[in-house]
Design an enzyme around this catalytic site. Structure first.
Site, PDB file in Angstrom:
ATOM      1  N   GLU A 151       0.856  -1.184   0.000  1.00 37.70           N
ATOM      2  CA  GLU A 151       0.000   0.000   0.000  1.00 37.70           C
ATOM      3  C   GLU A 151       0.892   1.234   0.000  1.00 37.70           C
ATOM      4  O   GLU A 151       2.051   1.179   0.361  1.00 37.70           O
ATOM      5  CB  GLU A 151      -0.918   0.010   1.224  1.00 37.70           C
ATOM      6  N   PHE A 152       0.305   2.360  -0.464  1.00 38.97           N
ATOM      7  CA  PHE A 152       1.063   3.620  -0.490  1.00 38.97           C
ATOM      8  C   PHE A 152       0.226   4.707   0.183  1.00 38.97           C
ATOM      9  O   PHE A 152       0.108   5.832  -0.311  1.00 38.97           O
ATOM     10  CB  PHE A 152       1.400   3.994  -1.942  1.00 38.97           C
ATOM     11  N   LEU A 153      -0.398   4.331   1.326  1.00 38.75           N
ATOM     12  CA  LEU A 153      -1.340   5.243   1.992  1.00 38.75           C
ATOM     13  C   LEU A 153      -0.607   6.184   2.940  1.00 38.75           C
ATOM     14  O   LEU A 153       0.268   5.756   3.687  1.00 38.75           O
ATOM     15  CB  LEU A 153      -2.363   4.433   2.792  1.00 38.75           C
ATOM     16  N   LYS A 207       8.063  -1.024  -2.708  1.00 33.75           N
ATOM     17  CA  LYS A 207       7.479  -0.342  -1.547  1.00 33.75           C
ATOM     18  C   LYS A 207       8.578   0.350  -0.735  1.00 33.75           C
ATOM     19  O   LYS A 207       8.479   1.534  -0.401  1.00 33.75           O
ATOM     20  CB  LYS A 207       6.731  -1.342  -0.663  1.00 33.75           C
ATOM     21  N   PHE A 252       6.884  16.851  -1.625  1.00 41.42           N
ATOM     22  CA  PHE A 252       7.886  16.344  -0.671  1.00 41.42           C
ATOM     23  C   PHE A 252       9.178  17.140  -0.730  1.00 41.42           C
ATOM     24  O   PHE A 252      10.268  16.606  -0.553  1.00 41.42           O
ATOM     25  CB  PHE A 252       8.114  14.840  -0.883  1.00 41.42           C
ATOM     26  N   GLY A 260       9.044  11.961  10.175  1.00 38.02           N
ATOM     27  CA  GLY A 260       8.711  11.040  11.273  1.00 38.02           C
ATOM     28  C   GLY A 260       7.625  10.109  10.776  1.00 38.02           C
ATOM     29  O   GLY A 260       7.498   9.892   9.570  1.00 38.02           O
ATOM     30  N   CYS A 263       6.132   5.057   9.181  1.00 35.92           N
ATOM     31  CA  CYS A 263       6.708   4.367   8.020  1.00 35.92           C
ATOM     32  C   CYS A 263       8.122   4.798   7.641  1.00 35.92           C
ATOM     33  O   CYS A 263       9.028   3.970   7.592  1.00 35.92           O
ATOM     34  CB  CYS A 263       5.774   4.539   6.832  1.00 35.92           C
ATOM     35  N   LYS A 324       2.887  14.885  11.873  1.00 34.97           N
ATOM     36  CA  LYS A 324       2.420  15.780  10.819  1.00 34.97           C
ATOM     37  C   LYS A 324       0.991  16.134  11.155  1.00 34.97           C
ATOM     38  O   LYS A 324       0.363  15.538  12.059  1.00 34.97           O
ATOM     39  CB  LYS A 324       2.512  15.123   9.449  1.00 34.97           C
TER      40      LYS A 324
END
Ligand code: UDX
Length: 459
Positions: A151-153, A207, A252, A260, A263, A324
């Site tokens: 996943e890329f959540l 990933k 980004f 932080g 992940c 965040k």
């Protein structure tokens, strides 16, 4: 199509709820009975905007259910997604796969008919093969295929990232697995999202490579910010200028206190350690990890410098503790390092966060926690913004100045309007900006310190 999700954290629960919203019959399983009881009662145990509505809708449609029992959740499933935690091992920083392996061993003997067992969790390259070997040994007769479906959540944007992914990556080495997974993702593919069918190792590496690249991009712009601070440049302007290059892209590149979260820190570390175990050096990512860690203590020095060279006798207000905005998560948040250090140096630190206070009380020593922002600012000599929550961006800076005793504002996210802050009387210190906006505070801070010392001596 029946799908079971093992693990109801922000990946598992979001995945299960969104699959159900796509019309798939989903069972979410967790061995934590408190979590499952809460979910059955309609209580969402994680902070993820929009998730409660999707869970409620899917449950009402009868497409989403919850259980702690593998024997209920596995036999009927066409696909089982393992979305349990893979935290860093304290011994060597590699990913701890014990929960994944325990889940696979429990699943294997319960399989009935061909079933795809896909890892959603971030796992080191080669894990799919290890899971397959373990499951074959546990259930030699079972008919299954192990796949990798990373996943890329992003936390706080997980629903959006699931429903509008840039791509879906399916790591398979079995044609039937590809067919089942493509059927599950058909609505997303029909919306034009690329679905990449690759081998399992490629999916597992993709990933880690994605997270490691993004983390490195952040560590890079943060060091560009350091150069700007010493030469008069503006890191936000540099980020804009380089981000217009389509090979770099604008995202980004926001300088701040460092990355932080649940992940980036663990995945970059696992990427380096897993590579090293395979005899491959990841010098670039290792350097990004080092730079990110060093930055946190460097920021404490920045606050001291902005406060006239010492925090002794001063009261500091810290705005934002989560890693965040948009989440209640403090995992590897810069605040876990910065706030205790400030508490050692200052007379008092008061800390506020819109969503993370409950978790902060369990994880951070030193500050007084304030649920009311005004209480945190009241009588403060220095204010430090660590997390770019919208309510800080929207706060009344004139009122804030009126509450504070001092006028030093250290904005470690460049989130606040400099002109408005300066007009309110603040000396504003940002990230990647050389100029201090507003009157030099040294004399004022010295005067405040002297006054406080005199008052303390008299007490
Ligand atoms: C990240 C990845 O984005 C996501 O694809 C992956 O599946 C999980 O890890 P997440 O950790 O939830 O998601 O948060 P993200 O929004 O990526 O931010 C990670 C950290 O980088 C935060 O500490 C954030 O403050 C910081 N960051 C992000 C910056 O400092 N600057 C930026 O420009 C972006």
């Amino acid at each position: 199509m029946k799908v079971t999700i093992v693990g109801t954290g922000y990946v598992g629960l979001v995945t299960g709820a969104c699959f159900a919203d796509l019309g798939i019959d989903v069972t979410c399983l967790d061995t934590d009975s408190d979590k499952i009881d809460a979910l059955k009662a309609g209580v969402i145990p994680i902070y993820e905007p929009g998730l409660d509505a999707i869970v409620e809708r899917a449950c009402a449609a009868g497409r989403l259910s919850f259980t702690t029992r593998y024997e209920f959740a596995i036999p009927d499933a066409d696909a089982v997604f393992i979305a349990v935690g893979t935290p860093p091992r304290s011994s060597d920083g590699q990913a701890d796969l014990s929960a994944i392996m325990a889940s696979a061993a429990t699943i294997a003997p319960l399989l009935c008919g061909f079933t795809v067992v896909a890892t959603k969790s971030t796992v080191p390259v080669g894990t799919s093969s290890r899971i397959e070997t373990l499951m074959r040994r546990a259930a030699p007769e079972a008919d299954f295929a192990v796949a990798s479906n990373p996943e890329f959540l992003r936390e706080g944007a997980a629903i959006h990232d699931f429903t509008h992914p840039d791509r879906v990556v399916l790591g398979v080495d079995d044609r039937r697995a590809a067919e089942v997974l493509r059927e599950i993702y058909a609505p997303i593919e029909a919306a034009g999202v690329p679905v990449l069918v690759v081998d399992r190792s490629t999916a597992e590496i993709a990933k880690y490579a994605a997270n490691s690249f993004l983390a490195t991009k952040i560590a890079f712009i943060n060091e560009v910010a350091d150069l700007c601070e010493s030469t008069g440049g503006s890191v936000d302007a540099v980020a804009h200028a380089i981000g217009l290059d389509h090979r770099i892209g604008p995202d980004f590149l926001k300088a701040g206190p460092g990355f932080g979260g649940s992940c980036f820190p663990k995945d970059t570390q696992a990427f380096v350690k897993t590579s090293e175990a395979l005899g491959v050096r990841q010098r670039v990512v290792a350097a990004a990890i080092h730079a990110n860690e060093a930055r946190k203590l460097h920021l404490v020095e920045r606050v001291v410098e902005a406060s006239g060279g010492s925090l002794a006798g001063l009261r500091v207000a810290v705005l934002g503790l989560t890693f965040k905005a948009g989440t209640d998560d403090l995992r590897d948040s810069p605040s876990l390092v910065v706030v205790p250090e400030l508490a050692k140096l200052a007379r008092e630190v008061r800390a506020h966060d819109p969503a993370g206070l409950m978790r902060a009380r369990e994880q951070i020593e030193g500050p007084v926690f304030c649920a009311d922002l005004r209480k945190a600012l009241d009588g403060a000599d220095v204010a430090v913004l660590l997390t770019d929550w919208p309510e800080y961006k929207a706060m009344d800076l004139v009122e804030a100045a009126g509450l504070m005793t001092g006028r030093v504002l250290v904005d470690l996210r460049n989130a606040l309007d400099i002109a408005a802050a300066t007009a309110a009387g603040f000396s504003v210190f940002g990230v990647g900006r050389s100029e201090v906006r507003g009157a030099a505070p040294v004399e004022r801070m010295t005067a405040i310190r002297r006054a406080r010392t005199a008052v303390q001596a008299a007490e």
